[in-house]
Design a protein around this motif. Sequence first.
Motif: not given
Length: 411
Positions: A310-312, A372-376, A379-381, A383-389
Amino acid sequence: MSLFDEHGEKKINWRVNLCILWLGVFFACASYTMCVPFLPVFLLEELNVNAANVNLWSGLVYSVTFLGAAIMAPYWGARADLVGQRKMAIRAGFGLAVTYLSIGLCQNAWQLFAVRAMCGFVSGFVPASLSLVSSTLPMHRMGWGMGLMQTATSTGSILGPLMGGYLNSWFGMRPSFFAGSAALFVATLLVIFFVHDIPHSAEKSKKELHLLKDLKESLNNKNLIYIMGMFFVIQCCIMIIQPLITMYVGHLMGAMNDETIKMAGIIFSMAGIAGIIAAPFWGKRGQRFGYIRIFCLVTFGAGFVNLFQVFIQDVWQFACIQFIYGLFLSGAIPNINANLTEITDPSTRGKGFGLVTSAQQFGGVMGPLLGGTLGHFLPVKLVLVVTGCILMSVSCGSYFFKIKKRTPQTD
């Protein structure tokens, strides 16, 4: 030293099998990462897909391969128990070589979709290789050996995107697919000439498959169901972001050009470099402290690191976090694979690897679609946070799950 045992059967040198199959898996993974991460660019630049539809088509061509592989994996795995993992690796290797060659000849998105579907139905080289290695490794070397095989995946993941990025820059997209086809052909030849399988009787090879019966039995095995679930979640988390990375790198760099593609190749390679460094280490730790315990540690660490996405602010920060993320996540698969060998008998291990591969491939179906759905919408960052959770939740849940080991048979 004799090459034959007292019964006249040729001895299996597990060290030779390990070395050759390491090279085979390396070539297979290099061919994949040389080509597949750049499919969005291939769709955009070579197949003339509208930019507004690229993410949709990317999700489809990624997912259809995993769907086909998920459907066929239990069949190929059970078939391998009857005729041998070596034959399955040869079948998959040649089949994939043909499909990669065909991708390079595609002229529109629908042709690419069809070839990627065929790719899924003939796949299985890496699972067959892993199953064969696990069947011939001594048990006291299992964690180390499966960790070492993970470095083959990681090394291929390093060199594949780098070679693919530069090939794309110098010669265009299509030569990358032809090079990938050649790499798979070489991997298959290595298996043909140097790898030996555990013995399979002629009577056993003539037996019929009972997939529905096998699936029903598997649903009653909570240990196998747990391992299948972990494969599904890990693969899903890996694939959520993969179709988005190239476009995200372009966003961070402010343009989509040759330099962006090269940088995307470098970032894809970061996870591979991390795997070479960390996978054998995590494999040994799993053998010493318990495979599930180390699995929980690495998945929680990978998930926690991903929260910092999220800080990228620039592409190098993204690359750094991806590398640290890879240091942890590279320990997940070898420890699950080693754990699988503890609950399965070598004579039915192909079936076990087939079922967990099916679960893994279904994760590959869901990951790109979910990404792809979340990216729509996000923001991609994020989506990455969701993956981490998701990874942190899996770690916490796995900590309380108890696996009962298979009782070894005495020789």
